[in-house]
Design an enzyme around this catalytic site. Structure first.
Site, PDB file in Angstrom:
ATOM      1  N   THR A   1     -17.606  -0.427   3.827  1.00  0.00           N
ATOM      2  CA  THR A   1     -16.279   0.087   4.162  1.00  0.00           C
ATOM      3  C   THR A   1     -16.309   1.612   4.018  1.00  0.00           C
ATOM      4  OG1 THR A   1     -15.600  -0.110   1.861  1.00  0.00           O
ATOM      5  CG2 THR A   1     -15.159  -2.002   3.311  1.00  0.00           C
TER       6      THR A   1
ATOM      7  N   LYS B   1     -13.723  -0.588 -13.955  1.00  0.00           N
ATOM      8  CA  LYS B   1     -13.877  -1.937 -13.405  1.00  0.00           C
ATOM      9  C   LYS B   1     -14.294  -2.932 -14.486  1.00  0.00           C
ATOM     10  CE  LYS B   1     -12.567  -1.433  -9.172  1.00  0.00           C
ATOM     11  NZ  LYS B   1     -11.403  -2.174  -8.646  1.00  0.00           N
TER      12      LYS B   1
ATOM     13  N   ASP C   1       0.842  -1.189   0.000  1.00  0.00           N
ATOM     14  CA  ASP C   1       0.000   0.000   0.000  1.00  0.00           C
ATOM     15  C   ASP C   1       0.878   1.240   0.000  1.00  0.00           C
ATOM     16  OD1 ASP C   1      -2.216   1.899   0.676  1.00  0.00           O
ATOM     17  OD2 ASP C   1      -3.283   0.053   1.159  1.00  0.00           O
TER      18      ASP C   1
ATOM     19  N   TYR D   1     -15.974   4.900 -12.781  1.00  0.00           N
ATOM     20  CA  TYR D   1     -15.639   3.721 -11.989  1.00  0.00           C
ATOM     21  C   TYR D   1     -16.126   2.451 -12.684  1.00  0.00           C
ATOM     22  CZ  TYR D   1     -15.280   0.729  -7.823  1.00  0.00           C
ATOM     23  OH  TYR D   1     -14.965  -0.269  -6.925  1.00  0.00           O
TER      24      TYR D   1
ATOM     25  N   ASN E   1      -6.070  -5.455  -5.691  1.00  0.00           N
ATOM     26  CA  ASN E   1      -7.246  -4.907  -5.019  1.00  0.00           C
ATOM     27  C   ASN E   1      -7.297  -3.390  -5.010  1.00  0.00           C
ATOM     28  OD1 ASN E   1      -9.467  -4.772  -2.828  1.00  0.00           O
ATOM     29  ND2 ASN E   1      -7.695  -3.800  -1.837  1.00  0.00           N
TER      30      ASN E   1
ATOM     31  N   ASP F   1       3.150   1.981  -4.723  1.00  0.00           N
ATOM     32  CA  ASP F   1       2.224   2.808  -5.497  1.00  0.00           C
ATOM     33  C   ASP F   1       1.963   2.032  -6.782  1.00  0.00           C
ATOM     34  OD1 ASP F   1       0.918   4.593  -7.120  1.00  0.00           O
ATOM     35  OD2 ASP F   1       2.254   6.279  -6.727  1.00  0.00           O
ATOM     36  N   VAL F   2       0.747   1.534  -6.952  1.00  0.00           N
ATOM     37  CA  VAL F   2       0.474   0.585  -8.031  1.00  0.00           C
ATOM     38  C   VAL F   2       0.613   1.176  -9.428  1.00  0.00           C
ATOM     39  CG1 VAL F   2      -1.000  -0.896  -6.618  1.00  0.00           C
ATOM     40  CG2 VAL F   2      -2.029   0.988  -7.928  1.00  0.00           C
TER      41      VAL F   2
ATOM     42  N   VAL G   1     -20.112  -2.990   0.002  1.00  0.00           N
ATOM     43  CA  VAL G   1     -19.698  -3.354   1.352  1.00  0.00           C
ATOM     44  C   VAL G   1     -19.566  -2.062   2.148  1.00  0.00           C
ATOM     45  CG1 VAL G   1     -17.918  -4.490   2.744  1.00  0.00           C
ATOM     46  CG2 VAL G   1     -18.453  -5.354   0.445  1.00  0.00           C
TER      47      VAL G   1
END
Length: 267
Positions: free
Chosen positions: A198, A165, A39, A161, A92, A65-66, A196
């Site tokens: 979160t 995705k 992360d 988004y 993820n 950092d992806v 979810v």
């Protein structure tokens, strides 16, 4: 034999510091895997890794950092050297920025494209390079990409988004085909999580209320539940268990697949 047992395997989870990623890292560790919690959030990432270790698992925090190609090389090398290999990568890390198409902000879309699409693509690139024969780990394995129910339904205010995705789904299928054709020994699948509660999920509910699409976040959540045949929101454990399944030998003949974990919302 427990086909869900991941003892002796090593996993890297992006966005592993919090939310779904933290739950996935914890579930993989509980199944026996050594886990790299990857992360950009160092403090939260170290806290998640420490929590796994305190619970009897094996984990390390890895800064990643992806969207940074070089950062991926470093994270993979650190994982292999400190945890002894690489068998599972969970892509993820993701960003969701709400907004109506008529108010579209190009910078917001670029950010989602970078993290959600480029970040996943780089994860596949470096997972393949490490896991394929003669790679740094070299024993094959499994990649699990995290898409979203947003890729399977039309929900207002999440066009960018949803598009990114949906791209994750396509990346998954092409990557699975390439891995099989080239003999990498890496299975590639994706999960479509439902909503979810979160921090990210509840921010979406607040955003669509702020835009005026629903009178309140609670009303938005209520309508999502109403669209879900199982009649509830998802839980972190629902998503984490699906990742463990796809990473395990229970899914040994599964690749290029998308697994909806959305209570039936996207069917």
């Amino acid at each position: 034999m427990n086909v869900h047992d991941l003892t002796g395997r090593t996993a890297l989870v992006t966005g592993g510091a919090s939310g779904l990623g933290a739950g996935m890292a914890q579930a993989l560790a509980a199944a026996g895997a050594a886990v790299a919690v990857a992360d950009v959030q160092a403090d939260a990432g170290k806290a998640t890794a420490d929590e796994i270790t305190e619970s009897g698992g094996t984990a390390r925090f890895v800064s990643l950092d992806v969207v940074d190609d070089a950062a991926w090389e470093s994270a993979i090398s650190q994982t292999v050297s400190e945890l002894g290999g690489l068998d599972i990568v969970v892509n993820n890390a993701g960003v969701e920025i709400s907004g109506l198409i008529v108010d579209l902000d190009p910078d917001d879309v670029r950010r989602m494209l970078e993290v959600n699409v480029l970040g996943t693509a780089l994860g596949l690139k470096h997972a393949f390079r490490a896991m394929r024969p003669n790679g740094e780990a070299g024993n094959g394995g499994a990649v699990v990409n995290i898409s979203s129910v947003a890729a399977t339904i039309a929900f207002p205010a999440i066009s960018g988004y949803s598009a990114t995705k949906s791209a994750v789904e396509r990346l998954t299928k092409v990557a699975a085909a390439e891995s099989g054709k080239l003999g990498y020994g890496v299975r590639v699948n994706c999960v479509y999580p439902g909503l979810v509660p979160t921090q990210m999920g509840m921010r979406l509910a607040q955003d669509v209320a702020d835009i005026g699409l629903w009178p309140s976040p609670e009303a938005a959540v209520g309508d999502v539940i109403g669209l879900t045949p199982l009649g509830r929101l998802g839980e972190v454990a629902d998503m984490a268990d699906a990742v463990v399944f796809l990473a395990s030998d229970a899914a040994r003949f599964v690749t290029g697949a998308g697994l909806p974990v959305d209570g039936g919302m996207g069917m």
